[in-house]
Design an enzyme around this catalytic site. Structure first.
Site, PDB file in Angstrom:
ATOM      1  N   ALA A 232       0.298  -0.016   6.834  1.00 23.37           N
ATOM      2  CA  ALA A 232       0.388  -1.430   6.446  1.00 23.37           C
ATOM      3  C   ALA A 232       1.761  -1.765   5.898  1.00 23.37           C
ATOM      4  O   ALA A 232       2.313  -2.833   6.184  1.00 23.37           O
ATOM      5  CB  ALA A 232      -0.698  -1.759   5.423  1.00 23.37           C
TER       6      ALA A 232
ATOM      7  N   GLU B 102       8.361   3.948  -1.245  1.00 23.16           N
ATOM      8  CA  GLU B 102       7.552   5.023  -0.666  1.00 23.16           C
ATOM      9  C   GLU B 102       7.768   6.302  -1.472  1.00 23.16           C
ATOM     10  O   GLU B 102       8.911   6.711  -1.717  1.00 23.16           O
ATOM     11  CB  GLU B 102       7.919   5.248   0.799  1.00 23.16           C
ATOM     12  CG  GLU B 102       7.406   6.526   1.431  1.00 23.16           C
ATOM     13  CD  GLU B 102       5.902   6.712   1.316  1.00 23.16           C
ATOM     14  OE1 GLU B 102       5.457   7.841   1.057  1.00 23.16           O
ATOM     15  OE2 GLU B 102       5.165   5.715   1.477  1.00 23.16           O
ATOM     16  N   ALA B 103       6.656   6.925  -1.879  1.00 18.69           N
ATOM     17  CA  ALA B 103       6.738   8.139  -2.688  1.00 18.69           C
ATOM     18  C   ALA B 103       7.240   9.336  -1.891  1.00 18.69           C
ATOM     19  O   ALA B 103       7.818  10.267  -2.460  1.00 18.69           O
ATOM     20  CB  ALA B 103       5.378   8.453  -3.302  1.00 18.69           C
TER      21      ALA B 103
ATOM     22  N   HIS C 108     -11.109   8.783   7.298  1.00 24.87           N
ATOM     23  CA  HIS C 108     -11.164   7.338   7.463  1.00 24.87           C
ATOM     24  C   HIS C 108     -11.540   6.676   6.133  1.00 24.87           C
ATOM     25  O   HIS C 108     -12.471   5.878   6.060  1.00 24.87           O
ATOM     26  CB  HIS C 108     -12.157   6.964   8.559  1.00 24.87           C
ATOM     27  CG  HIS C 108     -11.798   7.513   9.893  1.00 24.87           C
ATOM     28  ND1 HIS C 108     -12.697   7.586  10.947  1.00 24.87           N
ATOM     29  CD2 HIS C 108     -10.637   8.028  10.376  1.00 24.87           C
ATOM     30  CE1 HIS C 108     -12.096   8.114  12.004  1.00 24.87           C
ATOM     31  NE2 HIS C 108     -10.849   8.389  11.675  1.00 24.87           N
TER      32      HIS C 108
END
Length: 542
Positions: free
Chosen positions: A18, A38-39, A472
């Protein structure tokens, strides 16, 4: 917060599926400044673009958070791996690339539950906008989007026999399970181009990186959301050994995924006081649904010994592996183009259902250790069996105010009778298919669960001992308008201004199949919702 903090129109937390979509769509006009945090890092491994490389990446801590469930009695008190992608591209760096939209009624159910604008007719244009489909364009399919969607190219003799056996058992061939209907068997559609994985970073982020209004920071672990009263005004991220604040003029957008988004909300004081107060986290806003409604697909792996040397087990050893590597380098074909699923099946386990309730993943391979993806030495094949719409619900909650500690993941698999029934019936149908005549030249014996498994209780016991998640994870910050919903249908967090969630956590119910396609769609639609709200006043949503 320091006055020197950098300020952006939008801050996106998480560079996964996303986050990459949003970074592209929100910067396309050039009018808005966007920060993507972003890590992890940019993908470096040579295995990332090679589809078969997933088997190595699933245990690689550089690209996988390597999370685990808490032990639960219903699944034999085992801890079960919950891989989550780490780095720009998120889980699309390490997943099986399988592209399944689900069934129209999945999205119609969302709309019926109060999520107006999320029915199938509403979301179909976004599915079409994002894909570059390798088959013919139809009312349901489209070409020209950022994400390639193509059918698996390889046609192993064992997969052909499996699809033929399904036909003999009464289940027809389906050329496009993302088209008119899902029922039937055939070959999976995957996110590949010319034999190479196409991640969310490849499809969406890389084309946007040259835009001056997009800033990307990696190795940036977001510790908390920062607030002014009941409005999110920025975040604080740990970069190296410094805690760095960032401010926003518009919105903070959480796209950290269905495991880490609820954890970040809780660390920021948003959630159930019964969870937060024992951890010593001050409650900023009560939202009891944060971390609840965890849904996932539970999967068993039935496998058989195969008579002939026509499986990946022997094709990935010795000189055969060397030959396959050379073939891939020269042609981008062969076994290195394969991911986690080769042939699919979608079936209904009982009359009266609107659509299939069980999904199959056929692979001409068998695993000595499924969790570590280690193949058997002798020829084998596997049929994964999963229930499409589980009713059981679990939780994901922070266990400490320390942002570096993983949350507790409690899936609560097989808690509901319908889930147990569907799994048992799905496994029985899989056995019946493999026992059909087209499989006779290949089928030697059933290894798991084995021919001695006959009663429903024995099937269920096998599921409890063998089953795994198939990664999921969704639903932990579901959208809706009731007291346990976390966001409204515009994906704005209830009760908090300037804060939106865009990832799999917002799904009210799980879709009927692999979830990555739905996450791409959610992000595409969310980008439109965010841009449409630019001129709106900054009110706190109800």
């Amino acid at each position: 917060m320091s006055a020197a903090a950098e300020t952006f129109d939008y801050i996106i937390v998480g560079g996964g599926t996303a986050g990459c979509v949003l970074a592209n769509r929100l910067t396309a006009s050039g009018r808005h400044t966007v920060l993507l945090l972003e890590a992890g890092r940019e993908a470096q491994s040579l295995w990332v673009p090679i589809p078969a490389g997933f088997s190595r990446l699933l245990t690689d801590p550089a690209h996988n958070w390597r999370l685990w469930t808490e032990p639960e009695e219903a699944t034999g008190n085992r801890i079960i791996a919950v891989p989550r992608g780490k780095g720009l591209g998120g889980s699309t760096l390490i997943n099986g690339m399988i592209y399944v939209r689900g069934q129209p009624q999945d999205y119609d159910t969302w709309a019926q539950r109060g999520c107006i604008g999320w029915g199938f007719d509403d979301v179909l244009p976004y599915f079409k906008r994002l894909e570059d489909y390798g088959g013919p364009a139809t009312r349901f399919r489209a070409k020209g989007g950022p994400l390639p969607v193509t059918e698996v190219a390889e046609r192993p003799i064992l997969a052909e026999a499996f699809i033929a056996a399904a036909g003999t058992a009464g289940y027809g061939r389906n050329r496009d399970y993302n088209g008119e209907g899902q029922d039937g068997f055939g070959y999976y559609q995957v996110n590949q181009r010319q034999g190479r994985r196409v991640s969310a970073a490849d499809a969406y982020l890389k084309p946007a990186l040259s835009r001056p209004n997009l800033s990307v920071r990696t190795d940036a672990h977001v510790l908390r959301i920062d607030f002014d009263e009941r409005r999110a005004v920025g975040v604080t991220a740990r970069i190296g050994d410094r805690d760095v604040p960032f401010r926003t003029r518009g919105e903070v957008i959480l796209a950290a995924g269905a495991v880490q988004t609820p954890q970040l909300l809780e660390l920021s004081g948003i959630g159930d006081p019964a969870i937060l107060q024992p951890l010593g986290i001050p409650v900023r806003y009560t939202l009891p649904g944060v971390g609840a409604n965890y849904i996932d697909h539970f999967c068993t792996r039935m496998n058989w010994r195969v008579k002939q040397p026509v499986t990946l087990n022997e094709q990935t050893r010795g000189w055969r592996l060397g030959a396959s590597v050379l073939q891939y380098l020269a042609t981008r074909r062969g076994i290195l183009t394969l991911g986690t699923g080769l042939a699919f099946g979608f079936v209904r386990t009982r009359p009266g259902l609107e659509g299939p309730d069980v999904q199959y993943f056929f692979m001409h391979a068998s695993y000595a250790n499924a969790a570590e993806r280690k193949l058997d030495r002798l020829p084998g094949m596997t049929v994964g069996v999963t229930q499409l719409r589980p009713q059981s619900r679990g939780t994901i909650h922070a266990v400490s105010p320390d942002p570096m500690r993983a949350p507790a993941i409690r899936p609560n698999f097989l808690a509901e009778e319908e889930d147990r029934r569907a799994m048992v019936e799905g496994m029985k149908i899989a056995r019946r298919i493999v026992e059909q005549a087209p499989m006779d030249p290949f089928r030697e014996r059933e290894m798991a669960p084995g021919p001695e498994c006959r009663t429903d209780a024995e099937w269920l016991d096998f599921a409890r001992r063998d089953g795994q998640t198939i990664y999921h994870v969704c639903g932990t910050c579901r959208m809706g308008r009731d007291s346990h919903a976390v966001t409204d249908p515009e994906l704005r967090v209830h009760g908090i201004g300037g804060l939106r969630i865009v990832d799999a956590s917002v799904m009210p119910t799980i879709v009927s199949g692999n979830t990555q396609a739905a996450v791409f769609m959610i992000a595409e639609k969310a980008a439109d919702l965010i841009l449409a709200a630019v001129a709106a006043p900054h009110a706190i949503p109800a």
